[in-house]
Design an enzyme around this catalytic site. Sequence first.
Site, PDB file in Angstrom:
ATOM      1  N   ASN A 150       2.456   1.648   4.218  1.00  0.00           N
ATOM      2  CA  ASN A 150       2.636   0.109   4.492  1.00  0.00           C
ATOM      3  C   ASN A 150       2.459   0.048   6.819  1.00  0.00           C
ATOM      4  O   ASN A 150       2.963  -0.340   7.521  1.00  0.00           O
ATOM      5  CB  ASN A 150       4.041   0.069   4.094  1.00  0.00           C
ATOM      6  N   CYS A 178      -1.270   0.562   7.064  1.00  0.00           N
ATOM      7  CA  CYS A 178      -2.493   0.703   7.649  1.00  0.00           C
ATOM      8  C   CYS A 178      -3.548  -0.562   6.543  1.00  0.00           C
ATOM      9  O   CYS A 178      -3.240  -1.818   7.254  1.00  0.00           O
ATOM     10  CB  CYS A 178      -3.807   1.282   6.621  1.00  0.00           C
ATOM     11  N   ARG A 179      -3.426  -0.512   5.039  1.00  0.00           N
ATOM     12  CA  ARG A 179      -4.339  -1.901   4.440  1.00  0.00           C
ATOM     13  C   ARG A 179      -3.061  -3.286   4.130  1.00  0.00           C
ATOM     14  O   ARG A 179      -3.592  -4.216   4.439  1.00  0.00           O
ATOM     15  CB  ARG A 179      -4.652  -1.349   2.799  1.00  0.00           C
ATOM     16  N   SER A 180      -1.721  -2.478   3.878  1.00  0.00           N
ATOM     17  CA  SER A 180      -0.434  -3.758   3.586  1.00  0.00           C
ATOM     18  C   SER A 180      -0.435  -4.645   4.930  1.00  0.00           C
ATOM     19  O   SER A 180      -0.695  -5.784   4.887  1.00  0.00           O
ATOM     20  CB  SER A 180       0.207  -3.536   2.721  1.00  0.00           C
ATOM     21  N   ASP A 183      -8.226   3.995   1.359  1.00  0.00           N
ATOM     22  CA  ASP A 183      -7.329   3.778   1.773  1.00  0.00           C
ATOM     23  C   ASP A 183      -8.477   4.765   2.892  1.00  0.00           C
ATOM     24  O   ASP A 183      -8.477   6.088   2.837  1.00  0.00           O
ATOM     25  CB  ASP A 183      -6.267   5.179   1.302  1.00  0.00           C
ATOM     26  N   CYS A 237       1.038  -1.450  -0.197  1.00  0.00           N
ATOM     27  CA  CYS A 237      -0.340  -0.420  -0.113  1.00  0.00           C
ATOM     28  C   CYS A 237       0.626   1.033   0.276  1.00  0.00           C
ATOM     29  O   CYS A 237       1.995   1.245  -0.328  1.00  0.00           O
ATOM     30  CB  CYS A 237      -0.959  -0.124   1.650  1.00  0.00           C
TER      31      CYS A 237
END
Length: 164
Positions: free
Chosen positions: A16, A18-20, A127, A13
Amino acid sequence: MSRPPETSILFVCLGNICRSPMAAGILRSLAATSVRPIRIESAGVGPWHVGKPPDGRAIAAAQRHGIDLTGERAQMIAEVDYRSYDMILAMDRSVLANVLQRAPADATARIGLFRQVAEDVDADVDDPYTGPEDDFETCFVEIEAAAKTLYARLLEPTPEGSDG
């Protein structure tokens, strides 16, 4: 051609945090008892948070679902990643474009949009970073659904009929 003994996936993401890391944590949780070894990591395309833990809101959303992200630390995607992972999965189209632009000529990883590869859905994982805490829960649930589908696909037998 059969799959290598270990499948390796790098989720990517923006920063690095939040999402990943949520995607990596979810897939690690799903694969914890798998007979197929799966190496799962996450990275970002930007340097802003390198060495830092995930956003507290991401940690909280994951903890509500029994997943611990506190040991994660942000890192940037590196050139070697393109050769050392089987798949590099970007969380949105902007990140995917960045990942593809950085890819060395000798890249061997399959590079794709996470939800496209996991679910055959041409969609980004939005995001949640600039939104309210509720956005992290929505993001977690979306990533979890895609990760479950991806995990099931990883366990499917190869075209030759072997599962490893």
